[in-house]
Scaffold this active site. Structure first.
Site, PDB file in Angstrom:
ATOM      1  N   SER A 254     -10.374  -0.541   6.414  1.00  0.00           N
ATOM      2  CA  SER A 254      -9.728  -0.322   5.120  1.00  0.00           C
ATOM      3  C   SER A 254      -9.182  -1.566   4.439  1.00  0.00           C
ATOM      4  O   SER A 254      -8.910  -1.539   3.242  1.00  0.00           O
ATOM      5  CB  SER A 254      -8.588   0.688   5.261  1.00  0.00           C
ATOM      6  OG  SER A 254      -9.102   1.989   5.267  1.00  0.00           O
TER       7      SER A 254
ATOM      8  N   LYS B  41       0.842  -1.202   0.000  1.00  0.00           N
ATOM      9  CA  LYS B  41       0.000   0.000   0.000  1.00  0.00           C
ATOM     10  C   LYS B  41       0.877   1.252   0.000  1.00  0.00           C
ATOM     11  O   LYS B  41       1.896   1.301   0.704  1.00  0.00           O
ATOM     12  CB  LYS B  41      -0.907  -0.011   1.230  1.00  0.00           C
ATOM     13  CG  LYS B  41      -1.961   1.102   1.240  1.00  0.00           C
ATOM     14  CD  LYS B  41      -2.908   0.946   2.436  1.00  0.00           C
ATOM     15  CE  LYS B  41      -3.988   2.005   2.438  1.00  0.00           C
ATOM     16  NZ  LYS B  41      -4.946   1.816   3.553  1.00  0.00           N
TER      17      LYS B  41
ATOM     18  N   SER C 225      -9.831   1.890   2.275  1.00  0.00           N
ATOM     19  CA  SER C 225      -8.850   2.589   1.491  1.00  0.00           C
ATOM     20  C   SER C 225      -7.798   1.685   0.839  1.00  0.00           C
ATOM     21  O   SER C 225      -7.141   2.085  -0.118  1.00  0.00           O
ATOM     22  CB  SER C 225      -8.106   3.600   2.380  1.00  0.00           C
ATOM     23  OG  SER C 225      -7.387   2.918   3.384  1.00  0.00           O
TER      24      SER C 225
END
Lengths: 99, 473, 492
Positions: free
Chosen positions: B182, B83, B158
């Site tokens: 997320s 990420k 996210s």
């Protein structure tokens, strides 16, 4: 609930505390969005707190010993390289005035 | 090129094949890179990766050497997505934000170091909502990540880039973060597994914080077993993160033969019919398998979203203050110092980030802190204490992961509150600093994926993984 | 204006009595090996710019703090020395504001739960002492500024007094004594010029008498910052008090508002530092990156254990010197300010047993030895306390003249050595043996018949002449008082 209303003036104040330049449209948009979010989260005002809640700390008293210092300059190059502007290994910023 | 079936590949299978020499680390990595490239070429790909890392070749060689020398572990040579808020030294780590667009991390996150020591190959930086703020990746400065199952829909967020990369065979496993759901929400939308460990299980050093007391670096994969392997490799104390729990708390074995499961029924009523139908049939199925499932009422759960959206912006407003263009990042020069601050931050951050910064500034500011921040902090303790009581009686709380299936791209635009409400089931674990996992519920062919979420008590991660393995893949 | 000590100051025009009230905020950098929240070396003054920096102290994305135990302990030790109460529960908070020398845009500090509360020093009550991190250093150029992060996140303690000081002299006394304490404890070098210790004074005047716990009775407060010497602390306080009174008396047009002021050395005046664009709203909240503290679970932080770690404190030392040895106040201060000399005194004084000896010893250290250190090339560590005691004893036994003692001390300071050995080698021992001296005296009497006659006729002052001859004959090694005695006998 409806007593909460964020004005454009408040948005301006918050933006200045947070060092954010906002356009006029942004201010208007944020004023109305912040108002609706705050109206929602304000529901917690009606939740009563119990008297007997004990804070449970499952991680306390953490320290490190004052030893094993980094080698001088170990991280220097990478960090200086990331800086937008340097002079003699010092960070350059716009002139600092007393606010 | 060697033909490798990536769709059903697991870490253990890949390891076996690598060890047996059926294919090399290079072959495995190339197979995934080919998928990434193919997707990019289409022009309207799913946009899982922001960019690939520049050291893949070196890492492949190191991993291959580990096999040659016999020092390879299960994770050696495994291609992993990272990420874009987790720092990897020398690589652009921009949090999907313009303010860090070209920022090269000056150090590596602890998890990156730990996994690279085992020979993991990080392929690239995966898309996220800007600084992980959002549940859709629509708040990325570099475009939305599309759902591989239905590209007209969001992958969720996210950690949408990480999860979509796993689902679309662009990496075997991926690291995301989970601050309010997320990793779990996109896992639910994309039909894979996402685990959020207990707060303090994994070092946060090097993960750009959104809510420091909520964030955990979290693995996503197609199987629970793979998630567990990565989790085990990441967990443990760190000289750079004081919030990691002391090692001795993890010694105990919490797994059981028979688990008791609680369902907070009233909270689930607000979910879409589609989600409720899948969830209810999942509950029926595990009942018939002999699990002890009970409906219970936990009144405070309906307040958690409000608590979360006070405390999170508060921490955000402080955590994101350092992005000022002075020491790193994209500076926008103004007339003077203060003008430079304002322009850099005003132009560098997207809407959602600015919104949360201002919200957080408001709830912490003089005159309002008591009413919002302090009260929310007290309620957080109340939540922890209520949940501790529930977990004395039940091993898990079971809910859907999200109240809806993956929404259409753009359907939530301009309506932040609707997006916040998608976190209704997931924020509880973060707010209480406990662990949770989302696994796909069985869905009929042609339908969109729906995930179910198991939550458990602090440090009960092994039991959580145990039930997920029994009920998932 | 008429000063009446602590009784207030009478205004010229109105005859009202004004009471100055002063509170101090003092920052001191803690002397540790590493910084407060990272393992960078705590060495901001002796290094090239940006040498001791890392992701943590430059606020890189994702970097986290890790608390240095020794820094916390140092602050707790200061608290124990000041008789303060130590926190059981404590936490760190974030103080949020933007500035180029604050890399995270918040400073980790303490708000609600300081490590130390209460206590007092030189009769001044303390409010609190808390722990925080220092800022980076800024260098201002004509068109831009430069920032060096070597100092960023160096451990810093902040001490806040109650508003109970009423004169510049008392404020200086407090600050000096604190500096002495920090140095005695070895927790800070506390040099004002280097900024290792920084003093801010909060000043107000009121006609309501001294502070009685009711802050509303105090006058409008101004805060004077960047006072980099004790002298300036005094000057700035006196200036501000006079300025406040002049405004209140209507003698000056200035406006009295709550503000921060600086000190202009050239003008010898304070000046207003432009008020900020926005009000101070630091939005303090507990730092979620740092777990809480429960010090009662940590025996090494208990008052008893910390107390045991304390050296003799300045006021204890002062009392001991006064009561046990009765030496001069100036000498006592000298030893406190110059601990190396104090150590020599302590070592030497153990060997001695009378007030006369103590005083003589102290005199040799505070004037002669101190003078040598100032004017001669040598090394103080050559001078061993026990040997100094021997010198004092030799003087007392009449074996050493004061001239001889000075020579001996110089030799010792330059090259070290044992007192008696040096005295023998250099022929500094005074001849006091009457038998030996008698022969010298007899000879002198035989050689000087004229003077002997005059002496016997009543010219008693000639005794000095004979003593002089005796000193000459013994090359200065005779004890002159014994010589005099012997001549008096021999000339009867």
């Amino acid at each position: 609930m409806s007593d909460i209303k964020i004005t454009k003036g408040q948005v301006e104040y918050l933006a200045s505390l947070a060092q954010l330049e906002l356009t006029r449209q942004e201010m208007e948009k944020f004023a109305s969005q912040l108002t609706s979010i705050l109206q929602y989260v304000n529901r917690i005002k009606d939740v009563e707190l119990s008297d007997d809640v004990q804070r449970n700390f499952n991680n306390v008293n953490t320290f490190r010993n004052d030893d094993n210092p980094h080698k001088a300059g170990e991280h220097r190059d990478a960090i200086l390289e990331a800086m937008p502007e340097t002079k003699d290994n010092l960070l350059v910023v716009k002139k600092i005035l007393n606010n | 090129m060697v033909d490798i079936d990536l769709q059903d590949l697991t870490i253990r299978e890949a390891h076996k094949a690598l060890k047996a020499g059926e294919y090399s680390v290079r072959d495995l990595v190339d197979a995934y890179l080919a998928n990434i490239e193919k997707d990019n070429k289409k022009g309207k790909g799913i946009n899982a990766y922001l960019h690939l890392f520049t050291d893949i070749d070196e890492r492949v060689e190191i991993a291959q050497k580990m096999f040659a020398e016999g020092s390879a572990t299960e994770l050696t040579g495994i291609p992993v997505g990272l990420k874009a808020i987790i720092a990897k030294k020398g690589q652009i780590t921009n949090a999907s934000s313009k303010i860090l667009e070209h920022y090269k991390a000056t150090y590596s996150a602890t998890v990156v170091e730990k996994l690279e020591k085992q020979g993991v190959i990080f392929l690239g930086s995966t898309n996220t909502d800007e600084f992980a703020m959002g549940a859709s990746t629509e708040n990325s400065a570099f475009g939305v990540t599309k759902n591989p199952v239905d590209t007209s829909r969001i992958a969720g967020g996210s950690s949408g880039g990480s999860v979509a990369a796993v689902a679309a065979n662009m990496c075997l496993v991926a690291l995301g973060t989970d601050t309010g759901g997320s990793i779990r929400e996109p896992a639910s939308f994309c039909g894979v597994v996402g685990m959020r460990p207990t707060y303090g299980a994994v070092s946060r050093y090097g993960a750009m914080p959104m809510g420091s007391s909520f964030d955990q670096i979290s693995p996503t994969a197609k199987t629970v077993e793979d998630v567990q392997i990565v989790f085990e490799a990441m967990r443990g104390t760190d000289d750079y993160d004081m919030t990691v729990l002391p090692e001795d708390t993890w010694q105990k074995d919490n797994t059981k033969d028979k688990y008791k499961i609680a369902i907070p029924r009233s909270l689930i009523d607000g979910s879409s019919d589609e989600v409720k139908a899948v969830f209810n049939s999942f509950v029926e199925k595990i009942r018939t398998e002999g699990y002890d499932v009970e409906d219970i009422n936990i009144p405070i759960l309906k307040e958690v979203l409000a608590i979360y959206y006070i405390l999170i912006p508060a921490e955000v407003s402080s955590n994101l203050a350092r992005y000022d263009g002075m020491r790193y990042g994209s500076k926008v020069d103004g007339d003077n110092l203060w003008d430079t601050y304002k322009k850099t931050r005003g132009q560098g951050f997207g809407d959602e980030v600015k919104r949360r910064i201002m919200l957080g500034t408001y709830v912490l500011s003089a005159g309002y802190a008591d009413k919002y921040y302090e009260k929310a902090l007290a309620l957080r303790e109340e939540l922890k204490s209520e949940l501790a009581k529930v977990y004395e009686k039940y091993d898990f709380i079971l809910t859907p992961t999200a109240p809806v299936v993956a929404p259409k791209i753009g359907s939530m635009e301009g309506d932040p509150l609707t997006e916040y409400l998608m976190d209704i089931f997931t924020v509880t674990a973060n707010t209480a600093q406990t662990c949770a996992i989302s696994i796909p519920a069985k869905v009929c062919e042609g339908k969109l994926p729906v995930g179910v979420q198991f939550m458990s008590a602090q440090e009960n991660d092994d039991a959580l993984l145990d039930i997920a393995k029994k009920l998932g893949r | 204006m008429t000063k009446q000590e602590d009784k207030g100051i009478i205004g010229n025009k109105t005859g009202k009595v004004y009471y100055p009230t002063i509170g101090l905020e003092i920052h001191a950098e803690m002397k540790t090996q590493t910084k407060m929240f990272c393992r960078c070396k705590n060495d901001p003054f002796n290094s090239e710019p940006n040498t001791h920096i890392c992701p943590v102290c430059t606020g890189q994305p994702g970097a986290l703090p890790f608390v240095n135990k020794q820094a916390v302990k140092n602050v707790m030790r200061v608290g124990v020395a000041l008789g303060s109460s130590l926190a059981d529960f404590s936490e760190f908070d974030r103080k949020n504001y933007f500035y180029p020398d604050i890399p995270k845009a918040y400073q980790i500090s303490q708000y609600q739960y300081p490590l130390v509360s209460g206590g007092s020093l030189v009769g001044v009550e303390l409010e609190r002492i808390h722990m925080e991190e220092d800022t980076a250093t800024s260098i201002h150029k004509t068109n831009y500024s430069l920032v060096d992060f070597n100092r960023s996140s160096v451990p810093l303690m902040e001490l806040v007094t109650m508003p109970v000081i009423h004169s510049a002299d008392k404020a200086i006394e407090f600050a000096r004594e604190l500096q002495l304490l920090l140095r005695t404890l070895g927790v800070s070098d506390a040099n004002l010029e280097k900024g290792e210790m920084r003093i801010e004074a909060n000043i107000s005047v009121s006609t309501n008498g001294h502070f009685d716990g009711d802050f509303s009775k105090l006058g409008t407060k101004t805060e004077v910052k960047n006072l980099n010497s004790f002298k300036v602390v005094g000057q700035a306080i006196d200036f501000e008090v006079a300025r406040h009174i002049a405004i209140l008396e209507g003698e000056s047009d200035g406006e009295l508002i709550q503000e921060t002021r600086g000190w202009d050395e050239n003008k010898q005046a304070t000046f207003s530092q432009r008020s900020k664009e926005t009000a101070d709203d630091y939005r303090y909240f507990p730092d979620p990156d740092i777990p809480k503290y429960r010090f009662s679970d940590l025996p090494e932080f208990s008052v008893d254990v910390l107390k045991e770690s304390l050296p003799e404190l300045p006021w204890e030392k002062r009392e001991r010197y006064k009561v046990a040895y009765g030496i001069k106040n100036e000498d006592i201060d000298f030893y406190l300010q110059n601990p190396k000399f104090g150590e020599i005194f302590d070592e030497a004084v153990n060997e001695l047993s009378s007030d006369v000896e103590y005083k003589k010893l102290s005199n040799y250290i505070s004037s002669d030895l101190a003078g040598l250190q100032k004017n001669e090339v040598g090394d103080l560590s050559n001078v061993v306390g026990t040997e100094l005691a021997v010198i004092v004893q030799m003087i007392n036994r009449g074996e050493l003249s004061s001239r001889g003692a000075k020579d001996l001390l110089l030799e010792m300071y330059k090259n070290g050595g044992k007192a008696e050995q040096i005295a023998n080698e250099k022929g500094l021992i005074q001849k006091s043996d009457p038998e030996e001296l008698k022969r010298v005296i007899e000879q002198i009497i035989l050689d000087n018949p004229k003077q002997v006659g005059e002496y016997k006729d009543g010219a008693e002052k000639l005794l000095q002449y004979f003593v002089g001859q005796g000193m000459k004959a013994t090359k200065g090694s005779a004890n002159p008082s014994i010589l005099a005695e012997l001549f008096r006998e021999g000339l009867k």
